[in-house]
Design an enzyme around this catalytic site. Sequence first.
Site, PDB file in Angstrom:
ATOM      1  N   CYS A 173       0.841  -1.186   0.000  1.00 44.58           N
ATOM      2  CA  CYS A 173       0.000   0.000   0.000  1.00 44.58           C
ATOM      3  C   CYS A 173       0.885   1.248   0.000  1.00 44.58           C
ATOM      4  O   CYS A 173       1.794   1.377   0.823  1.00 44.58           O
ATOM      5  CB  CYS A 173      -0.882  -0.036   1.246  1.00 44.58           C
ATOM      6  SG  CYS A 173      -1.631   1.517   1.684  1.00 44.58           S
ATOM      7  N   GLU A 174       0.643   2.143  -0.911  1.00 45.48           N
ATOM      8  CA  GLU A 174       1.467   3.350  -1.004  1.00 45.48           C
ATOM      9  C   GLU A 174       1.218   4.328   0.140  1.00 45.48           C
ATOM     10  O   GLU A 174       2.000   5.244   0.352  1.00 45.48           O
ATOM     11  CB  GLU A 174       1.256   4.046  -2.350  1.00 45.48           C
ATOM     12  CG  GLU A 174      -0.097   4.651  -2.548  1.00 45.48           C
ATOM     13  CD  GLU A 174      -0.296   5.230  -3.948  1.00 45.48           C
ATOM     14  OE1 GLU A 174      -1.111   6.151  -4.067  1.00 45.48           O
ATOM     15  OE2 GLU A 174       0.353   4.767  -4.900  1.00 45.48           O
ATOM     16  N   HIS A 175       0.164   4.126   0.894  1.00 41.54           N
ATOM     17  CA  HIS A 175      -0.145   5.034   1.995  1.00 41.54           C
ATOM     18  C   HIS A 175       0.591   4.683   3.288  1.00 41.54           C
ATOM     19  O   HIS A 175       0.942   5.572   4.051  1.00 41.54           O
ATOM     20  CB  HIS A 175      -1.656   5.063   2.267  1.00 41.54           C
ATOM     21  CG  HIS A 175      -2.443   5.554   1.103  1.00 41.54           C
ATOM     22  ND1 HIS A 175      -3.679   5.055   0.775  1.00 41.54           N
ATOM     23  CD2 HIS A 175      -2.161   6.493   0.162  1.00 41.54           C
ATOM     24  CE1 HIS A 175      -4.135   5.673  -0.305  1.00 41.54           C
ATOM     25  NE2 HIS A 175      -3.236   6.544  -0.697  1.00 41.54           N
ATOM     26  N   HIS A 176       0.787   3.373   3.547  1.00 49.87           N
ATOM     27  CA  HIS A 176       1.391   2.955   4.808  1.00 49.87           C
ATOM     28  C   HIS A 176       2.570   2.006   4.625  1.00 49.87           C
ATOM     29  O   HIS A 176       3.176   1.585   5.609  1.00 49.87           O
ATOM     30  CB  HIS A 176       0.337   2.273   5.697  1.00 49.87           C
ATOM     31  CG  HIS A 176      -0.829   3.145   5.987  1.00 49.87           C
ATOM     32  ND1 HIS A 176      -2.038   3.013   5.327  1.00 49.87           N
ATOM     33  CD2 HIS A 176      -0.985   4.189   6.833  1.00 49.87           C
ATOM     34  CE1 HIS A 176      -2.879   3.924   5.761  1.00 49.87           C
ATOM     35  NE2 HIS A 176      -2.266   4.659   6.683  1.00 49.87           N
ATOM     36  N   HIS A 202      -6.163  -6.037   3.160  1.00 49.89           N
ATOM     37  CA  HIS A 202      -5.189  -4.968   3.348  1.00 49.89           C
ATOM     38  C   HIS A 202      -4.728  -4.926   4.801  1.00 49.89           C
ATOM     39  O   HIS A 202      -5.536  -4.677   5.698  1.00 49.89           O
ATOM     40  CB  HIS A 202      -5.809  -3.621   2.948  1.00 49.89           C
ATOM     41  CG  HIS A 202      -6.043  -3.510   1.484  1.00 49.89           C
ATOM     42  ND1 HIS A 202      -5.321  -2.653   0.690  1.00 49.89           N
ATOM     43  CD2 HIS A 202      -6.909  -4.158   0.663  1.00 49.89           C
ATOM     44  CE1 HIS A 202      -5.731  -2.781  -0.569  1.00 49.89           C
ATOM     45  NE2 HIS A 202      -6.695  -3.684  -0.600  1.00 49.89           N
ATOM     46  N   CYS A 261      -3.021  -2.702   6.173  1.00 53.91           N
ATOM     47  CA  CYS A 261      -3.158  -1.352   6.735  1.00 53.91           C
ATOM     48  C   CYS A 261      -4.532  -1.194   7.395  1.00 53.91           C
ATOM     49  O   CYS A 261      -4.684  -0.387   8.306  1.00 53.91           O
ATOM     50  CB  CYS A 261      -2.934  -0.280   5.674  1.00 53.91           C
ATOM     51  SG  CYS A 261      -4.053  -0.342   4.272  1.00 53.91           S
ATOM     52  N   GLN A 288      -4.982  -0.498  -4.628  1.00 53.29           N
ATOM     53  CA  GLN A 288      -5.603  -1.592  -5.379  1.00 53.29           C
ATOM     54  C   GLN A 288      -6.368  -1.090  -6.595  1.00 53.29           C
ATOM     55  O   GLN A 288      -6.360  -1.740  -7.651  1.00 53.29           O
ATOM     56  CB  GLN A 288      -6.517  -2.396  -4.448  1.00 53.29           C
ATOM     57  CG  GLN A 288      -7.135  -3.606  -5.099  1.00 53.29           C
ATOM     58  CD  GLN A 288      -7.925  -4.445  -4.120  1.00 53.29           C
ATOM     59  OE1 GLN A 288      -7.578  -4.533  -2.950  1.00 53.29           O
ATOM     60  NE2 GLN A 288      -9.001  -5.048  -4.585  1.00 53.29           N
TER      61      GLN A 288
END
Length: 182
Positions: free
Chosen positions: A71-74, A140, A142, A112
């Site tokens: 995940c590019e956020h976490h 996920h 995250c 995703q």
Amino acid sequence: MESCFRKIIELLGEDLHRDGLKDTPKRAASAFKFLTQGYQQSLDSIVNGALFESDNDEMVIVKNIELYSLCEHHLLPFIGQCHVAYLPKGKIIGLSKVARIIDMFAQRLQVQETLTKQIAEAILQTTAAAGVGVIIEAKHLCMMMRGIEKQNSIMTTSMMLGAFRNNKATRAEFLSLIRAKD
């Protein structure tokens, strides 16, 4: 990258001289490079000419292809499966190339929704098919390990291009076939 992991571990308050952590920055850097190797790959190098002439114009489906991404956020993993279908129009792609295309895009920092779109567009671009359908179902970490902590949630995304978007019967056939028991 190794020095960055060293700094992160130190900022956590850990002792890098502790036996279990001595080589962790090196191992973490190596693992992260492996998990993001998709940045070093291209669609052309993955497909490598594995397109074959065919007069088949019926749906081709490859389902339950496992995938993992970050995940590019976490920077936490999401893990699931991908179902891909296409309607050939003169060419078919080597079976393993579908999985390799999925891996190439999954092995990049991702959400995703974008991953699903990238796979569909790459299959369409490569095969010049009459249509492409891609569905990804993933868990996920995250969402499971932090924040809301929902252990049984599954995210489903789809991208339908060409005949899969424009023809309800084609879409319905794809959806029913991926739900069919193995």
